[in-house]
Scaffold this active site. Structure first.
Site, mmCIF file in Angstrom:
data_model
loop_
_atom_site.group_PDB
_atom_site.id
_atom_site.type_symbol
_atom_site.label_atom_id
_atom_site.label_comp_id
_atom_site.label_asym_id
_atom_site.label_seq_id
_atom_site.Cartn_x
_atom_site.Cartn_y
_atom_site.Cartn_z
ATOM 1 N N LEU A 125 0.890 -1.394 0.077
ATOM 2 C CA LEU A 125 0.017 -0.110 -0.185
ATOM 3 C C LEU A 125 0.728 1.400 -0.128
ATOM 4 C CD1 LEU A 125 -2.817 -0.872 2.458
ATOM 5 C CD2 LEU A 125 -2.890 -1.051 -0.148
ATOM 6 N N GLY A 159 8.144 4.047 2.532
ATOM 7 C CA GLY A 159 8.818 5.232 2.915
ATOM 8 C C GLY A 159 9.973 5.065 3.634
ATOM 9 N N GLY A 160 10.860 5.900 4.323
ATOM 10 C CA GLY A 160 12.230 5.690 4.650
ATOM 11 C C GLY A 160 12.155 4.790 6.087
ATOM 12 N N ASP A 214 4.729 12.107 16.283
ATOM 13 C CA ASP A 214 4.558 12.400 14.662
ATOM 14 C C ASP A 214 3.145 12.539 14.573
ATOM 15 O OD1 ASP A 214 5.726 12.801 12.182
ATOM 16 O OD2 ASP A 214 5.229 10.733 11.525
#
Length: 515
Positions: A19, A22-23, A140
């Site tokens: 889906l 990222g990092g 975050d």
């Protein structure tokens, strides 16, 4: 890195499709074969170049933190079901939430109404307070990590980079996680931080929900961090009722920052301003006290899409974006509420008006208010598909039999000439153009020219949304604000014209240019 689907993790969790990545990892849609339920599976990865000893420490920390976060039991926290190890790294098994994030809703639908932003903030704050009481920091909080369900629930997701309070492993590896434009200043300065840092990020998230971007976003990471450390937010586009809580949450020094209890009290007061039984509907003149309607965020039937960046997970709908990309905040035409304010000359820097409060109309058509990055606002039907071009923003009903457009014209500011030019163009592209009436009207204190006419669609030209051979009735209103002429157009298949007149007037009359 795993690239094949249908693989079983820990002999139980089946990977169905990727889906997003990222990092900090890859997120999969998966299935728990034991309980036969859909899940989201996060494959944790670390950036290349991390020393082996630091890599092992980070992976162990991630496992520990995920297991700690799994202990949270709160309606506004995405559930973590399990943490397993495979190939020497952790895999986090989470609840699969098929609803859009605040980032997605604002991008497609424009700013949240102030009461809704406050309600979202209140729910996320409740989730954070629960986490903080358990000694967990999120680290975050941002619009893409707050999901909005159809029943009005706000859900905080991705505790994947969360940490137990007092854990120093973050700085020991030299890694700074989180989204720069939503980081608290003390985290950028790498000094002691705690629950107040999450509250700062919540404040920046609420700001973005009403403007479309973080108050410190500058397009470049270093410029963003500099603004975050040295500049104050510009609150001119924020409804005044939200100023106290945002200014309290966005204080640079954590010791001076508003605490959770104070923020909850203020947000609850603002959220209580929601009109009774309203949501995204136009006012009914018959009885101003009657209100009705249900909230509609985005088109229903859409699968979940999980995107990750900097270790964060954002659950989005896979419905195609309602509009094209927009400046800075990627804001797009897809929202509404009535209550237009008086028009004023356009300024060089667009300034959004406070989001008006929707109420119901007799037609029962859900609407939302689109705050354009170019500084104007208009109410538009909520379920229509939108698109944004350089000087033209428009929406089309899904059956193609109705259309709304706003065009900025810079060649001339004479509204009469603007409509004459439009008429000449239309006659070259359509058939049987017949004028019904042309008149001068007053649009929020400004003289405007309105032209009503009928036409039959020929081959697709300037109206690619129209069906060839269909007879349409249309109203175009041209007005001048400052050095810009605007043309507002409302088009409906002629047999439907009469029953859509009330909604047409509501939409056209709502157009406002910010000061």
């Amino acid at each position: 890195m795993v690239s094949d689907s249908n693989r079983l993790i820990a002999g139980r969790y089946q990977l169905l499709r990727e889906l997003g990545r990222g990092g900090m990892g890859v997120v999969w849609e998966g299935r728990d074969t034991l309980l036969n339920r859909q899940v989201a599976i996060k494959e944790v990865l670390l950036p290349d170049g991390v020393p082996p000893e630091d890599r092992e420490r980070q992976l162990l920390r991630t496992t520990r933190e995920a297991r700690t976060a799994a202990k949270l039991n709160h309606p506004s926290v995405v559930a973590i079901y399990d943490v397993v190890e495979e190939d020497g790294r952790p895999w986090i098994i989470m609840e699969l939430v098929s609803t859009p994030s605040v980032e997605e809703v604002v991008a497609r639908s424009g700013a949240l109404p102030v009461w809704e932003a406050a309600d979202v903030g209140r729910q996320v704050l409740s989730a954070l307070r629960s986490a903080h009481e358990a000694g967990i920091l999120h680290r975050d909080v941002k619009p893409s990590n707050v999901l909005l369900t159809e029943d009005g629930r706000a859900v905080l997701t991705d505790f994947g980079i969360a940490t137990a309070e007092g854990d120093s492993s973050l700085t020991s590896t030299g890694m700074v996680t989180g989204s720069p434009s939503f980081l608290a200043p003390e985290r950028v300065r790498d000094v002691d931080y705690g629950p107040a840092s999450d509250l700062w990020s919540l404040g920046a998230t609420l700001f973005a929900s009403m403007v479309g971007r973080s108050p410190f976003e500058r397009g470049d990471p270093m410029a963003t961090l500099n603004a975050l450390l040295n500049e104050e937010p510009d609150y001119r586009r924020i409804p005044p009722v939200m100023h106290p809580v945002l200014k309290g949450l966005l204080r640079k020094e954590p010791g001076e920052r508003m605490d959770a209890a104070q923020a909850d009290r203020l947000l609850t007061e603002v959220a209580a301003s929601k009109p009774v039984h309203t949501d995204r509907l136009v006012p009914e003149k018959k009885d101003k006290k009657q209100r009705g309607g249900r909230r509609t965020l985005l088109a229903a039937a859409a699968a979940a899409l999980v995107a990750i960046g900097a270790g964060g997970v954002a659950y989005l709908k896979s419905t195609p974006p309602a509009v094209g990309a927009a400046p800075t905040a990627t804001a797009r035409p897809d929202t509404a509420s009535p209550a237009p304010s008086s028009a004023a000359p356009a300024s060089a820097a667009p300034s959004a008006t406070p989001t008006p409060t929707p109420t119901p109309t007799r037609t029962g058509i859900p609407v939302r208010s689109w705050n354009s990055p170019d500084g104007w606002t208009i109410t538009r039907p909520a379920r229509w598909r939108g698109a944004r071009e350089e000087f033209y923003t428009h929406w089309t009903r899904r059956d193609g039999n109705a259309h709304l457009g706003v065009r900025a014209v810079y060649a001339t500011t004479d509204p009469h000439q603007v409509l004459r030019d439009a008429e000449e163009t239309l006659k070259q592209q359509a058939q049987d153009v017949v004028g019904v009436r042309r008149r001068t009207v007053v649009h929020q204190g400004v003289k405007a020219v309105e032209w009503e006419f009928a036409w039959t669609a020929a081959e697709p030209g300037d109206q690619p949304w129209a069906t060839q051979g269909t007879r349409y009735r249309e109203v175009r209103r041209a007005l001048t604000i400052g050095d810009t002429a605007y043309v507002l157009s409302w088009t409906v298949a002629e047999p439907e014209w009469r029953r859509n007149v009330r909604l047409m007037r509501q939409v056209i009359d709502s157009f406002t240019v910010g000061t």
